[in-house]
Motif scaffolding. Structure first.
Motif, mmCIF file in Angstrom:
data_model
loop_
_atom_site.group_PDB
_atom_site.id
_atom_site.type_symbol
_atom_site.label_atom_id
_atom_site.label_comp_id
_atom_site.label_asym_id
_atom_site.label_seq_id
_atom_site.Cartn_x
_atom_site.Cartn_y
_atom_site.Cartn_z
ATOM 1 N N ARG A 4 -6.401 -1.208 -1.386
ATOM 2 C CA ARG A 4 -6.937 -0.078 -2.148
ATOM 3 C C ARG A 4 -6.789 -0.377 -3.631
ATOM 4 O O ARG A 4 -5.774 -0.910 -4.067
ATOM 5 C CB ARG A 4 -6.126 1.154 -1.791
ATOM 6 C CG ARG A 4 -6.464 2.343 -2.645
ATOM 7 C CD ARG A 4 -5.956 3.586 -1.978
ATOM 8 N NE ARG A 4 -5.885 4.662 -2.926
ATOM 9 C CZ ARG A 4 -5.264 5.803 -2.694
ATOM 10 N NH1 ARG A 4 -4.631 5.984 -1.560
ATOM 11 N NH2 ARG A 4 -5.269 6.747 -3.596
ATOM 12 N N GLY B 141 -3.521 -3.191 4.537
ATOM 13 C CA GLY B 141 -4.535 -2.335 3.918
ATOM 14 C C GLY B 141 -4.746 -2.725 2.468
ATOM 15 O O GLY B 141 -3.898 -3.390 1.871
ATOM 16 N N TRP C 109 3.251 0.641 3.920
ATOM 17 C CA TRP C 109 2.203 1.643 4.153
ATOM 18 C C TRP C 109 2.888 2.972 4.480
ATOM 19 O O TRP C 109 3.073 3.315 5.643
ATOM 20 C CB TRP C 109 1.288 1.198 5.285
ATOM 21 C CG TRP C 109 -0.066 1.834 5.226
ATOM 22 C CD1 TRP C 109 -0.361 3.106 4.838
ATOM 23 C CD2 TRP C 109 -1.313 1.213 5.574
ATOM 24 N NE1 TRP C 109 -1.713 3.313 4.904
ATOM 25 C CE2 TRP C 109 -2.329 2.179 5.360
ATOM 26 C CE3 TRP C 109 -1.677 -0.058 6.044
ATOM 27 C CZ2 TRP C 109 -3.679 1.919 5.601
ATOM 28 C CZ3 TRP C 109 -3.015 -0.307 6.283
ATOM 29 C CH2 TRP C 109 -4.007 0.662 6.064
ATOM 30 N N GLY D 59 0.652 9.019 4.879
ATOM 31 C CA GLY D 59 -0.299 9.739 4.038
ATOM 32 C C GLY D 59 -1.081 8.872 3.072
ATOM 33 O O GLY D 59 -1.990 9.361 2.414
ATOM 34 N N GLU E 133 -3.880 6.478 2.028
ATOM 35 C CA GLU E 133 -5.149 6.021 2.575
ATOM 36 C C GLU E 133 -5.543 4.692 1.980
ATOM 37 O O GLU E 133 -5.360 4.454 0.787
ATOM 38 C CB GLU E 133 -6.229 7.066 2.293
ATOM 39 C CG GLU E 133 -6.114 8.227 3.257
ATOM 40 C CD GLU E 133 -7.096 9.327 2.965
ATOM 41 O OE1 GLU E 133 -8.155 9.021 2.375
ATOM 42 O OE2 GLU E 133 -6.790 10.466 3.327
ATOM 43 N N ALA E 134 -6.037 3.792 2.840
ATOM 44 C CA ALA E 134 -6.465 2.481 2.372
ATOM 45 C C ALA E 134 -7.432 1.896 3.400
ATOM 46 O O ALA E 134 -7.485 2.345 4.539
ATOM 47 C CB ALA E 134 -5.273 1.563 2.193
ATOM 48 N N ARG E 135 -8.164 0.888 2.939
ATOM 49 C CA ARG E 135 -9.119 0.209 3.815
ATOM 50 C C ARG E 135 -8.362 -0.903 4.551
ATOM 51 O O ARG E 135 -7.638 -1.682 3.924
ATOM 52 C CB ARG E 135 -10.197 -0.416 2.918
ATOM 53 C CG ARG E 135 -11.416 -0.970 3.601
ATOM 54 C CD ARG E 135 -12.495 -1.175 2.533
ATOM 55 N NE ARG E 135 -12.047 -2.154 1.528
ATOM 56 C CZ ARG E 135 -12.343 -3.449 1.578
ATOM 57 N NH1 ARG E 135 -13.080 -3.932 2.555
ATOM 58 N NH2 ARG E 135 -11.904 -4.272 0.642
ATOM 59 N N ARG E 136 -8.527 -0.956 5.855
ATOM 60 C CA ARG E 136 -7.841 -2.021 6.595
ATOM 61 C C ARG E 136 -8.575 -3.333 6.399
ATOM 62 O O ARG E 136 -9.763 -3.439 6.656
ATOM 63 C CB ARG E 136 -7.773 -1.642 8.070
ATOM 64 C CG ARG E 136 -6.906 -2.589 8.837
ATOM 65 C CD ARG E 136 -6.637 -2.110 10.238
ATOM 66 N NE ARG E 136 -6.099 -3.244 10.974
ATOM 67 C CZ ARG E 136 -5.347 -3.146 12.035
ATOM 68 N NH1 ARG E 136 -5.051 -1.967 12.523
ATOM 69 N NH2 ARG E 136 -4.895 -4.228 12.641
#
Ligand code: ADQ
Length: 440
Positions: free
Chosen positions: A74, A72, A46, A49, A51-54
């Motif tokens: 995505r 995460g 990870w 910067g 972005e991802a859904r946990r």
């Protein structure tokens, strides 16, 4: 056989994180595997910067204690990415920190827990090589120059693996732990990114100290040529170009040349180098050949980041030749596409080259490569037809190559190069075969 589930483990993958060609390959292969009945996901650290859904948390042992890392998820470019937030990531760059070995060992130890949900791991380069000790693994060598050397005392206390692995036929390499070697020894199958490089790395000249190990494991070594993501690299619908063009109607290429000239201030004929600034890439040859190239009326465009010394030398070359040299010390996807489309030729004078995507991208954009006859360059450039290959690692070799290209007709060769099939279809089939062997 039902759907095969494969977890790609890598430090970088397009479009989420990219330093070089490794990212292109890891990002594209899963898409090409899908129609072949292989469900492939990509596991990355990870990085800062991203972005991802946990979606969960992973527990893993490190240095005798249990650690936890957020997981995460995505979807990008039709591929499912998983991101592991182990300690030491979340920084700006992907590599180049003094604690890289420790960070990536943590990552690999956490990754092995995620791998439990898959039939097979496909591990890429040294940062993921450790997985081969824990899960059924296909290991791909993208570049033998970066092997991942670790102090054995630290390695065995961090991982908890037994010291009995510290011998010449396993992890030991001149008194250190060599992760790349571990990948080669313990993976069920080892692949590298072109047939020629698969041969070369079994020789002392290209083996970087591991040629003996590779010869001993030659039975499970395969050379599979990289493909190109023909959706990502397509002059027919590249948003970074002023107008689309194709082999059938290349008229838009003239507009790309004009835009490139406006952006760089360089008059044609322009020779372009795009890529990491690394001693692998033969920029020393290019700098030595530069005065003669300028004398002959060529201009040089260089775009890349990396080695400080090379960056400094290129900055100086630009200062001394404001009309003739333009150096962009940045990673810039849009400008790279414009250069691939707008230059008269692309230079790839590498010392060694596992596969090389730059010459394939240039070909697809109708710009002929002048490349050294090594590794994947040899397997992808048809000398005298779709570009020019030169043998000798010497400025004269490069100069001669450039002159030959323009004598034989650079433009025609560029158009012919556009016809070449660099798609992932064939390579993806070859990987599926290797996966079957590994599981069989
Ligand atoms: N400043 C910049 N701006 C924009 N784009 C830039 C850039 N610098 C580099 N790139 C891009 O990065 C990629 C470079 O890929 P290559 O495969 O040619 O070399 P690399 O040595 O990184 O990859 C290693 O892994 C790959 C994958 O296996 C092998 O092909 C190769 O031989 C091996 O050395 C291209 O997509 C190029 O356009």
């Amino acid at each position: 056989m039902g759907v095969m589930r494969v977890l790609h483990v890598a430090p970088e993958a397009y479009p989420l994180a990219k330093v070089g060609g490794l990212a292109d390959v890891v990002g594209a292969l899963p898409k090409a595997l899908k129609p072949l009945g292989v469900e492939a996901h990509i596991l990355l650290p990870w990085h800062g910067g991203l972005e991802a859904r946990r979606v969960g948390e992973v527990a893993f042992p490190f240095f005798g204690r249990e650690e936890r890392a957020p997981l995460g998820e995505r979807v990008a470019g039709r591929v499912r990415f998983l991101l592991l937030g182990v300690e030491g990531f979340g920084r700006e760059r992907i590599y180049g920190y003094p604690d890289d070995a420790e960070r990536y060992l943590r990552f690999a130890l956490a990754a092995k827990e995620v791998a439990r949900g898959y039939d097979l791991v496909h591990a890429h380069d040294w940062t993921a090589a450790l997985l081969a000790l824990y899960a059924p693994t296909v290991y791909t060598i993208h570049n033998l120059a970066h092997q991942g050397l670790v102090d054995p005392g630290l390695f065995f206390s961090w991982t908890g693996l037994p010291w009995s692995l510290f011998h010449m036929e396993a992890l030991e390499f001149h008194g250190q732990v060599n992760l790349m070697k571990g990948g080669i020894v313990f993976a069920r199958r080892v692949t590298t990114v072109s047939p020629s490089y698969a041969e070369e790395i079994q020789t002392p000249e290209f083996g970087m100290g591991l040629d003996g190990v590779l010869r001993r494991h030659a039975g499970k070594l395969r050379g599979i040529l990289n493909g190109l993501d023909t959706e990502v690299f397509d002059p027919g619908k590249d948003p970074h170009l002023p107008a689309p063009y194709t082999r059938e109607d290349p008229s838009g290429k003239a507009l790309a040349k004009e835009a490139f000239r406006e952006r760089t201030g360089l008059r044609p004929p322009v020779l372009a180098y795009i890529g990491r600034l690394d001693s692998q890439k033969g920029l020393d040859l290019l700098l030595k050949a530069l005065p003669r190239l300028l004398e002959m009326g060529f201009r040089l465009y260089v775009q890349g980041v990396g080695d400080e010394g090379l960056q400094e030398a290129l900055r100086r070359a630009q200062e001394e030749n404001p009309e003739g040299v333009r150096f962009l010390p940045a990673y810039d996807e849009a400008m790279a596409r414009l250069a691939y489309a707008g230059a008269e030729a692309v230079l790839v004078p590498s010392r060694f080259e596992p596969c090389g995507l730059v010459q394939m991208i240039a070909s697809r954009y109708g710009t002929p490569p002048v490349a050294r006859a090594v590794g994947g360059l040899k397997d992808t450039v048809e000398d005298g037809r779709t570009g020019v290959l030169f043998e000798t690692y010497h400025p004269e070799g490069l100069l001669y190559g450039v002159l030959r290209l323009f004598r034989l007709g650079a433009e025609e060769m560029g158009l012919r190069a556009m016809e070449k099939d660099f798609s992932w279809e064939g390579p993806a089939r070859a990987y599926r075969e290797v996966y079957r062997e590994a599981l069989g």
